[in-house]
Structures are given as structure tokens and as C-alpha cells.
Design a protein around this motif. Structure first.
Motif, PDB file in Angstrom:
ATOM      1  N   ILE B 205       0.860  -1.188   0.000  1.00 50.42           N
ATOM      2  CA  ILE B 205       0.000   0.000   0.000  1.00 50.42           C
ATOM      3  C   ILE B 205       0.896   1.238   0.000  1.00 50.42           C
ATOM      4  CG2 ILE B 205      -1.677   1.319   1.358  1.00 50.42           C
ATOM      5  CD1 ILE B 205      -2.769  -1.396   2.330  1.00 50.42           C
ATOM      6  N   PRO B 206       0.684   2.143  -0.954  1.00 50.31           N
ATOM      7  CA  PRO B 206       1.572   3.304  -1.054  1.00 50.31           C
ATOM      8  C   PRO B 206       1.583   4.150   0.219  1.00 50.31           C
ATOM      9  CG  PRO B 206       0.236   3.093  -3.033  1.00 50.31           C
ATOM     10  CD  PRO B 206      -0.318   2.116  -2.039  1.00 50.31           C
ATOM     11  N   ALA B 207       2.738   4.682   0.540  1.00 51.08           N
ATOM     12  CA  ALA B 207       2.874   5.623   1.653  1.00 51.08           C
ATOM     13  C   ALA B 207       2.557   7.023   1.127  1.00 51.08           C
ATOM     14  CB  ALA B 207       4.291   5.575   2.211  1.00 51.08           C
ATOM     15  N   PHE B 208       1.573   7.640   1.698  1.00 55.17           N
ATOM     16  CA  PHE B 208       1.188   8.987   1.254  1.00 55.17           C
ATOM     17  C   PHE B 208       0.331   9.619   2.343  1.00 55.17           C
ATOM     18  CE2 PHE B 208      -2.245  11.495  -0.978  1.00 55.17           C
ATOM     19  CZ  PHE B 208      -1.464  12.601  -1.249  1.00 55.17           C
ATOM     20  N   ASP B 209       0.891  10.531   3.060  1.00 56.39           N
ATOM     21  CA  ASP B 209       0.143  11.176   4.141  1.00 56.39           C
ATOM     22  C   ASP B 209      -0.287  12.572   3.720  1.00 56.39           C
ATOM     23  OD1 ASP B 209      -0.001   9.340   6.398  1.00 56.39           O
ATOM     24  OD2 ASP B 209       2.188   9.366   6.239  1.00 56.39           O
ATOM     25  N   ARG B 210      -1.570  12.802   3.809  1.00 58.96           N
ATOM     26  CA  ARG B 210      -2.102  14.155   3.590  1.00 58.96           C
ATOM     27  C   ARG B 210      -3.220  14.381   4.603  1.00 58.96           C
ATOM     28  NH1 ARG B 210      -5.853  17.479   1.759  1.00 58.96           N
ATOM     29  NH2 ARG B 210      -7.325  15.827   1.241  1.00 58.96           N
ATOM     30  N   PRO B 211      -2.894  15.059   5.671  1.00 56.01           N
ATOM     31  CA  PRO B 211      -3.896  15.294   6.707  1.00 56.01           C
ATOM     32  C   PRO B 211      -5.101  16.040   6.165  1.00 56.01           C
ATOM     33  CG  PRO B 211      -1.704  15.858   7.500  1.00 56.01           C
ATOM     34  CD  PRO B 211      -1.580  15.615   6.020  1.00 56.01           C
ATOM     35  N   VAL B 303      -4.859   8.923  14.535  1.00 54.11           N
ATOM     36  CA  VAL B 303      -5.514   9.368  13.327  1.00 54.11           C
ATOM     37  C   VAL B 303      -4.597   9.023  12.151  1.00 54.11           C
ATOM     38  CG1 VAL B 303      -6.291  11.409  12.057  1.00 54.11           C
ATOM     39  CG2 VAL B 303      -6.678  11.268  14.526  1.00 54.11           C
ATOM     40  N   CYS B 304      -5.067   8.159  11.269  1.00 56.06           N
ATOM     41  CA  CYS B 304      -4.296   7.785  10.085  1.00 56.06           C
ATOM     42  C   CYS B 304      -4.606   8.775   8.968  1.00 56.06           C
ATOM     43  CB  CYS B 304      -4.657   6.362   9.650  1.00 56.06           C
ATOM     44  SG  CYS B 304      -3.901   5.878   8.089  1.00 56.06           S
ATOM     45  N   THR B 305      -3.581   9.323   8.337  1.00 57.21           N
ATOM     46  CA  THR B 305      -3.781  10.353   7.308  1.00 57.21           C
ATOM     47  C   THR B 305      -3.418   9.875   5.904  1.00 57.21           C
ATOM     48  OG1 THR B 305      -1.575  11.247   7.735  1.00 57.21           O
ATOM     49  CG2 THR B 305      -3.418  12.226   8.966  1.00 57.21           C
ATOM     50  N   ASN B 306      -3.261   8.551   5.749  1.00 62.43           N
ATOM     51  CA  ASN B 306      -2.958   7.998   4.423  1.00 62.43           C
ATOM     52  C   ASN B 306      -4.250   7.486   3.788  1.00 62.43           C
ATOM     53  OD1 ASN B 306      -2.192   6.593   2.169  1.00 62.43           O
ATOM     54  ND2 ASN B 306      -0.670   5.304   3.192  1.00 62.43           N
TER      55      ASN B 306
END
Lengths: 150, 439
Positions: B205-211, B303-306
Motif C-alpha cells: 500500500i503506497p505511503a502517502f500522508d495528507r492530513p 488518526v491515520c492520514t494515508n
């Protein structure tokens, strides 16, 4: 066990014909000796009605067959080739042929499956049927019930 | 780094309905990066005006062939709020049980059939039959359970017939509930195997965090799928805000954009997310212990932001629904099923409801006249609430992908996977057969 399975989408005009036929048959108590199922667009759930012990299945669906809108025909998919070019399966892009292809690929023995295809006039977004199909609705109910000897 | 990119995905596959991905970069300058939704609005609100309250849920359940249970429940709840109907505890438990069946069914389909091919490097589920036959067979067993679960409570799964304003037109028997309980228990090994499969695939699963802001129905007594006292949002820093359901227009703030025929929404930020990950972030404490353990095993924490982790949150919810379903069944079996009749209206006014469907919050609102006829209706579907957030994700993702220097094909896949992670149900397209006869 014998099943009449209506598939389609209520919100796409004549694509709802299979659902409406199944619903009418159940509502009027015409499903004697078979069970009428409304699958909506969940075509993958058709697999649940293709297992062992199933005597026969009639799928009622809108079908582009090159006929006049409103005309209907019983056929089996062994005698028809899909013209849809689909990338895979989802609840929205699949069609009957794709689901049966999945069933075969899984090595499942399939019961005899017949399609009551009804040529649509309009599959655009909208509730209700086109006048062409509305006028002949009882014919489809009679044909579907008659398939099971009713 | 790529300086020229031309991605034009017309009608993205393996999502519900039609959406386009358009990305154009020329000489390193981003000219276009859009999530487009070209489908026509359906005007369901107009279809229920002038109809008696007893008919409205039957009509609105046809909005979607996937979330028909959710639309039915949202509709009867809004009608009951408008008519001053307080349903019994038994009715609430049965409806909650039905709601879990729908989420279970939809999530299994999404995780196994729509997302798994991406993670396993296959174009669709078909090649997986050859390479991962047991995984496909397991998916179909779980789908069958959900189908039978929904049918047992709703009369039929797709467009439920038993749920009506004030109660149930037909109640399941205790014997039927006991049979359903046995089927769910028998599926526990498949749930465990599902966790094994997803745990093995999670690194892909790609790593990509954007709150962003995460919004979900909130309840003091449950995870908040069927019901809740309020709608709550949480930001990445844990800051929370709580809203009355009746005020839904003030925190959804629908607006039009040029790129889409569907409306977008926003609240405290310029977009918000709804769906499994939002529910997980807002309602983590209300999850069943078995679901919390599943989340820990899969590396999911609030809180997961991905946004790609929405799929993992769906798996956690599948576990939650199974065990919460068992709890509800135990209580109903112990108390027995009482023929309580239908609770009748005490007034004719207006009311709103919020129900969590697989993709997020579904809002319904109706106003009835003194004859019980609908004079005003409104419906906000969850996928529309996510369009704005998908666009903001696109805006943040593109520069990162450009910096990674990946190929255009890989870039396209990452955008496609992002949209699929939201499990959008844009609107129901047609399913008709298109054949030529072989002579």
C-alpha cells in the motif's frame, strides 16, 4: 431449486426491466415452483444461485440484441457472444457474461442458464421505463412465468 | 523527474460508476490535475415529492443498487424523525444488524475484487483465480454470508422489503437468527485468513500522508453505523468538533465546481473525508476488541492520514461487523422476537437522518404535510462528500510522484489506486447484456 433472477439498475430507465419483472412476479405471487430474486446491480451475487442442486436459472435483463425496442427473446449464452469489452469486474461494469466467465474459471458446475433478454429503448439515467417497454410489460411477465411452466 | 506527463483515464475501471483522471504536465509545469465526475444528477428528491411517507423509502432505496439498505435506513429514520416516531429497541437492533450486513458485503467486494488486483499486480480478479484461487473462493464465501445475512433481516439484500417507517413489515424468527449466528461463527476462519492476506499485502500500500478532516456519525453506545446522536469530525492533530444531524447543511456546505457534475463538500478545511478511514479515525474507541486487534495487526492507528489505508480500515470494519453482528444476534436470541406492531406517526413535520453506508455518511431529510405527503426532500450521498478530498489528494500527490521520478504508467496506477481506495460509488451505470447471436 429454480430461480428467476432479475438484474439491472432502477435508475437507468430500461436497464431496470429485469428488476421490475422479478418484483412484479413476486408481488403478484406468480412465483410458483420457482423463486424470484432481485439482485439489483450485485451481479457477483448471482454466483450464489448457480451452485449444486440448482435445477435451472432464468435471468431477466435488458439486452441489446439488434432487435426492435421492446422485443424479447429467450436465449442461452452458449448461443450468444458478448460485445462488451470489460477490463474486469466491479458491481457496475460487469455484465452477465463476465460473471459466468468467473464461475466457469472457478471450475463450478453451472446449472442450465437461460436469459430472457428484452431489447431496451433507453438506458440513460432516469427512473421508470420507456413507453416501448412499459406497453409490453405484461408480455415479459407472462414469458418469464411461462418459462417455468406457469 | 518526468517533465512531461499526459494521463487521461476515461471511465476509471474497478470503481462504482464513471470518473475520469486527467493529469497534464508540460516542461515541468502542471497544467491540469483533476478528478472529474461527468455523470448526470438524478433528481431523486423530486421523485419523492408528492408521495406518501409509506412509499418514500421504497423509492429512495432504488437510488443505489449497492447501498440500497443504507438508503432505506436513512429514509425511514428521516421519515420517523419528521413524523415523531420512536422505534423500539428491537427494531434498532435488527436495523443495525442489517446495516452491518451491507457494510460487510460491500467491503468484502471492494477489498477482494476491486483493490486486491492492484496489490497483487493483476489487471482484474480473473488472473487471481489461477494464482490465488483460495483467496477468490474465500471472497465469494464471505460475499455469500453477507448476502444471506442481509436477506435474513431485510427480506432480500438488494432492495430490502421488511424495513418500513415505524418498524418491520416482517420479522425474522429466532430460529432464523440462530441459523444466521452459526453462519457468522463459521466464517471466523475466513476472517482470520483475510487478515493474513491483507497483512501480507499491506507493505504494497503506497505511503502517502495528507492530513484532512475526517467526518463520521458518532454514538455514545456504538461505532455509529446505523445510528448516532451527532456527527463528529477529527483533524490530524486530534482536534474534534461535534454537530447536530439536523444541521447537516451547515457542515457539508455543498458547492459546484466546473470540473464535475457532482457537488463537492467542505467543512473546517477545504475538503473532508468520509468512509471507513474517517469512521476509524473518529470512532476508534467504539470498535469491538477483535477489530482493534485487527487494526493493530495491520498497522492502522488513529488518526491515520494515508487515504490509501481506507482499504485496511474496511478490513477492520469487516471484523467489527462480524463480531458486533454476533453480539446483536445473541441479545435478540436471548430476548426473543416480539411482534410489536408498527409505531404510528404522532405529527407531520420535517426531520433529517444520518446513516453510515460503506463509503461514508448518507444524509436524508424530508418534510411532510398534514396528509403525510412529502413536500420537500434532500439527500447528500457520501461519494460526493469525498470528491473534494480526492481532488486535494491529487494536488498533493502529483508533486510527490514527480519528485519520485517514477514512470508515467506507475504514476497512472498510483492515481487509480488512490481513487479506488475511496471506493467511490459515483452512480449506478447500466448492466444490460450486449450480444450478437452465434449461428
Amino acid at each position: 431449486m429454480r430461480y428467476l433472477v432479475g438484474i439491472g439498475t432502477y435508475a437507468a430507465t430500461d436497464d431496470s426491466i429485469g428488476l421490475r419483472v422479478a418484483e412484479a412476479i413476486a408481488a403478484e405471487g406468480l412465483d410458483k415452483g420457482f423463486t424470484a430474486i432481485d439482485l439489483g446491480g450485485n451481479l457477483l451475487d448471482l454466483l450464489h444461485y448457480l451452485g449444486e442442486g440448482i435445477e435451472r436459472v432464468l435471468v431477466v435483463d435488458a439486452a441489446r440484441m439488434g432487435r426492435e425496442p421492446g422485443e424479447h427473446q429467450l436465449f442461452t449464452l452458449e448461443h450468444a457472444r458478448t460485445r462488451k469489452d470489460l477490463a474486469g469486474l466491479s458491481t457496475h461494469e460487469d455484465d452477465l457474461a463476465k460473471v459466468l466467465e468467473l464461475a466457469r474459471a472457478l471450475g463450478r458446475p453451472l446449472p442450465p442458464i437461460t436469459v430472457l433478454g428484452i431489447e431496451p429503448a433507453d438506458v440513460s439515467s432516469g427512473m421508470g421505463l420507456s413507453s416501448a417497454l412499459e406497453a409490453r410489460f405484461r408480455e415479459y411477465v407472462v414469458a418469464a412465468v411461462g418459462f417455468f411452466g406457469g | 523527474m518526468l517533465h512531461d506527463v499526459n494521463i487521461n483515464v476515461h471511465h476509471l475501471t474497478r470503481v462504482e460508476g464513471h470518473g475520469n483522471i486527467v493529469v497534464n504536465v508540460t516542461d515541468g509545469t502542471v497544467e491540469q490535475c483533476e478528478w472529474q465526475v461527468p455523470e448526470a444528477p438524478r433528481f431523486f428528491e423530486a421523485m419523492v415529492r408528492g408521495r406518501h411517507y409509506s412509499e418514500v423509502a421504497r423509492i429512495t432505496s432504488r437510488i443505489c443498487g449497492i447501498c440500497a439498505v443504507g438508503h432505506t435506513l436513512a429514509s425511514v429514520k428521516a421519515t420517523e424523525a419528521a413524523l415523531g416516531i420512536e422505534v423500539t429497541e428491537q427494531t434498532k437492533k435488527l436495523r443495525s444488524l442489517l446495516k452491518h450486513a451491507e457494510n460487510f458485503d460491500s467491503h468484502v467486494l471492494h477489498v477482494y475484487v476491486l483493490v486486491a488486483p492492484d496489490l497483487l499486480g493483476a489487471p482484474s480478479v480473473f488472473p487471481l483465480i489461477e494464482t490465488h484461487g483460495e483467496v477468490v473462493a474465500r471472497a465469494l464465501r464471505l460475499k455469500r454470508l453477507a448476502h444471506e445475512w442481509g436477506s435474513a433481516i431485510g427480506g432480500r439484500t438488494t432492495h430490502p422489503t421488511t424495513v418500513i417507517p415505524g418498524g418491520f413489515a416482517k420479522l425474522p424468527t429466532v430460529k432464523e437468527l440462530e441459523a444466521l449466528r452459526e453462519k457468522i461463527l463459521a466464517a471466523v476462519p475466513d476472517l482470520e485468513a483475510t487478515l493474513d492476506t491483507i497483512a501480507a499485502l499491506a507493505p504494497k500500500i503506497p505511503a502517502f500522508d495528507r492530513p484532512t478532516e475526517y467526518m463520521a456519525v458518532s454514538s455514545a453506545s456504538e461505532y455509529g453505523l446505523y445510528d448516532g446522536e451527532a456527527v463528529e469530525t477529527v483533524l490530524a492533530d486530534g482536534d474534534r468538533a461535534r454537530y447536530a444531524v439536523d444541521d447537516y447543511r451547515t457542515f457539508t456546505n455543498e458547492y459546484m465546481t466546473a470540473q464535475s457534475t457532482a457537488k463537492f463538500t467542505k467543512n473546517r478545511l477545504d475538503s473532508y473525508a468520509a468512509g471507513a478511514l474517517a469512521r476509524f479515525n473518529v470512532n476508534y474507541e467504539m470498535l469491538r476488541p477483535e477489530a482493534k486487534a485487527a487494526a493493530e495487526r495491520l498497522g492502522l492507528e488513529p488518526v491515520c492520514t494515508n487515504p490509501y489505508m481506507n482499504t485496511v480500515a474496511q478490513v477492520v470494519e469487516v471484523v467489527h461487523s462480524a463480531y458486533e453482528g454476533l453480539r446483536l444476534l445473541d441479545e435478540l436470541i436471548e430476548s426473543g422476537i416480539a411482534d410489536e406492531g408498527i409505531v404510528q406517526p404522532t405529527r407531520f413535520a420535517s426531520g433529517a437522518s444520518a446513516v453510515e453506508v460503506p463509503r461514508g455518511i448518507l444524509f436524508h431529510e424530508y418534510e411532510y404535510d398534514a396528509e403525510g405527503m412529502c413536500v420537500r426532500a434532500n439527500c447528500i450521498i457520501p461519494t460526493n462528500q469525498n470528491h473534494g478530498n480526492i481532488q486535494r489528494d491529487f494536488d498533493a500527490l502529483l508533486p510527490r510522484l514527480l519528485a519520485e521520478g517514477i514512470s508515467e504508467d506507475d504514476m497512472r496506477l498510483r492515481f487509480e489506486m488512490l481513487v479506488r481506495a475511496y471506493d467511490p460509488c459515483i452512480s449506478c451505470s447500466t448492466h444490460y447484456v450486449d450480444v450478437e447471436f452465434v449461428r
